[in-house]
Structure formats: C-alpha cells, structure tokens
Design an enzyme around this catalytic site. Structure first.
Site, PDB file in Angstrom:
ATOM      1  N   CYS A  32      -7.414 -11.990  17.686  1.00 35.81           N
ATOM      2  CA  CYS A  32      -8.806 -11.537  17.686  1.00 35.81           C
ATOM      3  C   CYS A  32      -9.772 -12.717  17.736  1.00 35.81           C
ATOM      4  O   CYS A  32      -9.599 -13.703  17.013  1.00 35.81           O
ATOM      5  CB  CYS A  32      -9.081 -10.693  16.446  1.00 35.81           C
ATOM      6  SG  CYS A  32     -10.776 -10.055  16.351  1.00 35.81           S
ATOM      7  N   CYS A  61     -14.296 -13.172  10.407  1.00 37.10           N
ATOM      8  CA  CYS A  61     -14.334 -11.789   9.944  1.00 37.10           C
ATOM      9  C   CYS A  61     -13.456 -11.612   8.712  1.00 37.10           C
ATOM     10  O   CYS A  61     -12.302 -12.037   8.686  1.00 37.10           O
ATOM     11  CB  CYS A  61     -13.861 -10.852  11.055  1.00 37.10           C
ATOM     12  SG  CYS A  61     -13.794  -9.117  10.557  1.00 37.10           S
ATOM     13  N   CYS A  98      -9.529  -9.596   8.219  1.00 37.80           N
ATOM     14  CA  CYS A  98      -8.177 -10.160   8.316  1.00 37.80           C
ATOM     15  C   CYS A  98      -8.152 -11.558   7.716  1.00 37.80           C
ATOM     16  O   CYS A  98      -9.141 -12.292   7.785  1.00 37.80           O
ATOM     17  CB  CYS A  98      -7.712 -10.238   9.771  1.00 37.80           C
ATOM     18  SG  CYS A  98      -7.475  -8.638  10.571  1.00 37.80           S
ATOM     19  N   CYS A 125     -11.303  -5.312  17.707  1.00 38.11           N
ATOM     20  CA  CYS A 125     -10.639  -5.215  16.407  1.00 38.11           C
ATOM     21  C   CYS A 125      -9.195  -4.810  16.638  1.00 38.11           C
ATOM     22  O   CYS A 125      -8.920  -3.829  17.333  1.00 38.11           O
ATOM     23  CB  CYS A 125     -11.332  -4.203  15.500  1.00 38.11           C
ATOM     24  SG  CYS A 125     -10.601  -4.147  13.837  1.00 38.11           S
ATOM     25  N   GLN A 175      -4.128   7.499   2.701  1.00 33.94           N
ATOM     26  CA  GLN A 175      -3.398   6.260   2.962  1.00 33.94           C
ATOM     27  C   GLN A 175      -3.966   5.619   4.227  1.00 33.94           C
ATOM     28  O   GLN A 175      -4.291   6.298   5.196  1.00 33.94           O
ATOM     29  CB  GLN A 175      -1.908   6.545   3.132  1.00 33.94           C
ATOM     30  CG  GLN A 175      -1.200   6.993   1.858  1.00 33.94           C
ATOM     31  CD  GLN A 175      -1.086   5.881   0.822  1.00 33.94           C
ATOM     32  OE1 GLN A 175      -1.203   4.695   1.145  1.00 33.94           O
ATOM     33  NE2 GLN A 175      -0.855   6.262  -0.426  1.00 33.94           N
ATOM     34  N   PHE A 235      -1.867  11.466 -10.304  1.00 30.68           N
ATOM     35  CA  PHE A 235      -2.870  10.834  -9.446  1.00 30.68           C
ATOM     36  C   PHE A 235      -2.618  11.298  -8.014  1.00 30.68           C
ATOM     37  O   PHE A 235      -2.508  10.503  -7.080  1.00 30.68           O
ATOM     38  CB  PHE A 235      -2.805   9.303  -9.545  1.00 30.68           C
ATOM     39  CG  PHE A 235      -2.866   8.770 -10.952  1.00 30.68           C
ATOM     40  CD1 PHE A 235      -4.083   8.562 -11.584  1.00 30.68           C
ATOM     41  CD2 PHE A 235      -1.703   8.493 -11.657  1.00 30.68           C
ATOM     42  CE1 PHE A 235      -4.137   8.073 -12.891  1.00 30.68           C
ATOM     43  CE2 PHE A 235      -1.743   8.011 -12.963  1.00 30.68           C
ATOM     44  CZ  PHE A 235      -2.966   7.798 -13.578  1.00 30.68           C
ATOM     45  N   ASP A 248       1.020   7.610  -8.284  1.00 29.81           N
ATOM     46  CA  ASP A 248       0.389   6.729  -7.309  1.00 29.81           C
ATOM     47  C   ASP A 248      -1.039   6.463  -7.782  1.00 29.81           C
ATOM     48  O   ASP A 248      -2.008   6.988  -7.238  1.00 29.81           O
ATOM     49  CB  ASP A 248       0.392   7.402  -5.927  1.00 29.81           C
ATOM     50  CG  ASP A 248      -0.227   6.522  -4.845  1.00 29.81           C
ATOM     51  OD1 ASP A 248      -0.388   5.314  -5.085  1.00 29.81           O
ATOM     52  OD2 ASP A 248      -0.556   7.055  -3.769  1.00 29.81           O
ATOM     53  N   CYS A 256      -0.651   0.185  -5.094  1.00 29.83           N
ATOM     54  CA  CYS A 256      -1.402  -0.641  -4.144  1.00 29.83           C
ATOM     55  C   CYS A 256      -1.803  -1.964  -4.776  1.00 29.83           C
ATOM     56  O   CYS A 256      -2.610  -2.703  -4.209  1.00 29.83           O
ATOM     57  CB  CYS A 256      -2.628   0.109  -3.644  1.00 29.83           C
ATOM     58  SG  CYS A 256      -3.789   0.575  -4.948  1.00 29.83           S
TER      59      CYS A 256
END
Length: 396
Positions: free
Chosen positions: A48, A54, A57, A132, A235, A262, A328, A354
């Site tokens: 990119c 940016c 990433c 992107c 997700q 959750f 989760d 996560c």
C-alpha cells in the site's frame, strides 16, 4: 557492527538479541549502530502506498511467514508469561488481504477537499485513502462516493464513519453531520440508493437513527439471519470468524448443554445449537433482543439471557449445570466470571480472546483452579496489525 533482528516485539518494532527496538525491521534484517536497516529475506515492499503513515497497518513490510510467526509468538509468550504451556500450540491462522468487513473511518474538510481514511499512527491527522489492502472491496468502494457526498456539506466538517458488511450490503453510520433542510436529506437518500446501501444512519449526538433501510439489516450466523443493531459487535473478517467457529465446534463436540457467555448477537450460539442447548448471555440489550428474536423465529435451541457478566456473573452453581462453557469477552477479559468458573464443577472451558494479555491473566486463574491448557490456536484477523486473537481449550 550490525545486529540481527530476531523477532517482532508486541508494538511492531523489530527486536535484537541485545534488546534494541528498531521500527520497521523484521526478522532476518540487520541494523547498524546508526539505525540503518539492511533488509533480509522476509522484508518485502509494502503493498500500500499509504504505509507506514496510515495507522491502519503496522507490519506491511513483513512477509506472511513473519506475520504468522508474530501472531504465534504473541499468543505463546502470553501463555508463557503466566507459566502456562499448552498441550497443543496450533499453527497461526492469518486472514487474507481485502477481507475486513467492518471499519471506522474519519472524514474532515482540508481546504477545498474532503479527506477520508484512517488516522496516522499516534496522530489525529487523517490519511486520505486512495487504496486499502485490508478493507473488503465493498467497503472501500464507498470511499469516493462518501468523499463526494461530504464535499457538498456546508460548514465545518469532522465526521466519523462506521462501515459494516451485512447480508444486504453495507450498513453505513455517519456521526458528526446534521442534515439541514430538504436538499441535504435528499442528498443522503440519493447516496444510499445510488450505492445500494443496506442501511444509512446518521448520529446527531443522540444515537444513530436510520434514514435509509429498504429492509431490515441482518447478519447470518450459523445459517440464521439475525437483525443487526447499530453498533453491534461482529468479528472483523468472515475468514477469522470461521477459524474461531471451527475451534468452538471441535472443542464443544458431545456437550448437551453449553453456556455461551458474552454472546453478542449469537456468533457461536447459533452454530453450536445443533445437538446442544445453548444459553446465550449478553449485557448489550439490543444484541440480546436480536439474538432472542432470531432464535424464536428460527426454532433454534438458544435461550438468550440479558445479563451483565461483569457486575453479575453466572454463579458457580449456575455454571456447574452446563457440560461446557464458552466465553468471548471484550478486551478487558472476564475476571469476575472466570472466578465463578474456577469455583464451579465445570470441566471444559473454551475461551476466545481478542487480547492475549487479559486472556493470560484469566488463564492463570483457571490453571490455579485445576484446569490445564489443552490447546491454543493463534488467529490473526487484523492483517498487518499488532492486534492478535486466539482460541483456547481448558480441561480439568
């Protein structure tokens, strides 16, 4: 003398054996005393043009082998930090480019034009998105039309734009603009119609309100269409979701009753409610009601429970009634609920996370209660990012 880069640290810097952090370096590179990087075999040209400015990433200079190594090490080191050794550490799963189905973009006026994109890392400056490589094409296709729409908006402009791919197309929510008069309202409707939006909502500071929604926006979970409330969690990629669901199906096999804690809209509940009866407990009222309605209308063995598991976790006695516990939680983890699981007679826990750091803290509590970490699966849904997810199985 040059130092070799051995691995990527948690925040994305290359790390040498001496503990030196080098921004932009990857394993196989070398760095001299002045900080000059000599690229190695795993250092690639970022795909990119906006990288590294940016903030969307952080690791586009790394090839897939190094990305997988980073995802795996983040998860493995988290377990190791709490003295935990998984019985099986599975190979990392990486989601491919152009698969992110939800994103938060920002827009503002800069002179005569409107800029739209992610913010620069560590800054409020918006990188005007011309390409992107993480967004699903259906999301990226809206960037130019949004730029044109907002370019005609009068006055100061500072807007946040939430884009989510749902069954009917893209649901877009714009915060920070207020339609003033018939012309601006018609412009919003024309934008929604011309771009085939599933829903367009405007948040004037009092919550999002749809101005365009030809039919109710839904997301299909386990073959069940579920109404998609504003701001509901999904997700980030269908690919990553499939990897997490695969682990959940495998590890809950044979359970007659499952507590999905959750549970959100029912991402796991509807997939697992085949041979099993599932309790889906969720604090967000809109998500709870959407899950409940979908279960009832589709005849699924899912009982949706509205309950704040942070303030009012399922008790040890309640937990003990289930054959398997799946949770989760948000990034903060589930300290209070984990304490109740630890005190229960539960023998099988599937923990999706996560945040490896909060997961490791909770995992240590389970280990102290007699659970062993049977398997650990790293998942990299946020490609080229330091954000890492995982699925884990605990048995006792």
């Amino acid at each position: 003398m040059s130092d070799p880069i051995l691995r990527i640290a948690a925040k994305g810097d290359g790390l040498t054996e001496s503990g030196r952090h080098v921004a932009g370096a990857v394993p196989g590179d070398t760095v001299d005393a002045a900080g000059t990087i000599t690229p190695g075999p795993h250092h690639i040209d970022p795909p990119c043009r906006h990288f590294p400015q940016c903030g969307g990433c952080e690791l586009q200079q790394a090839d897939d082998e190094v990305l997988a190594q980073f995802v795996g090490e983040r998860v493995a080191f988290a377990a190791e930090s709490q003295g935990l050794e998984p019985g099986v550490l599975s190979p990392p799963h990486l989601s491919p480019p152009h698969t992110r189905r939800r994103a938060s973009l920002h827009a503002q006026r800069a002179g005569a034009k409107v800029v739209i994109g992610f913010r620069e890392g560590g800054s409020h400056r918006i990188i005007d998105m011309a390409e992107c490589h993480v967004l699903h094409p259906a999301l990226f296709a809206l960037v130019d039309p949004l730029r044109r729409l907002l370019g005609h908006w009068q006055g100061r402009l500072a807007a946040d734009i939430q884009l989510t791919l749902v069954d009917q197309g893209v649901a877009a929510e714009i915060r920070g603009i207020v339609p003033d008069g018939l012309a601006q309202t018609e412009a919003l409707l024309d934008f929604a119609r011309d771009n085939g939006l599933a829903r367009l909502s405007i948040d004037e500071g009092f919550g999002a309100e749809p101005v365009w929604e030809p039919q109710p926006a839904t997301v299909t979970l386990g073959g069940v269409p579920v109404d998609f409330p504003h701001g509901a969690f999904l997700q980030p990629t269908q690919d990553g979701e499939a990897a997490l669901l695969s682990a959940a199906r495998e590890w809950t096999a044979g359970a007659g009753t499952i507590a999905d804690l959750f549970s959100g809209l029912g991402t796991f509940a509807f997939v697992l409610a085949g041979s099993a009866k599932v309790l889906a407990a969720e604090a967000d009222r809109a998500a709870h009601l959407a899950c409940q309605a979908a279960a009832r209308s589709n005849g699924k063995a899912v009982h949706s429970l509205h309950r704040d598991l942070f303030r009012d976790p399922l008790t040890a006695q309640e937990i003990s009634k289930f054959d398997c516990i799946l949770l989760d939680p948000p990034r903060a983890g589930a300290r209070n609920q984990i304490d109740m699981i630890a005190q229960s007679s539960a023998s099988r826990v599937v923990y999706i996370s996560c945040n490896p750091q909060s997961w490791a803290r909770d995992a240590r509590r389970l280990a102290d209660a007699g659970f062993r970490l049977a398997e650990l699966r790293p998942v990299g849904q946020f490609r080229w990012s330091t954000h890492v997810e995982l699925a884990s199985l605990f048995l006792r």
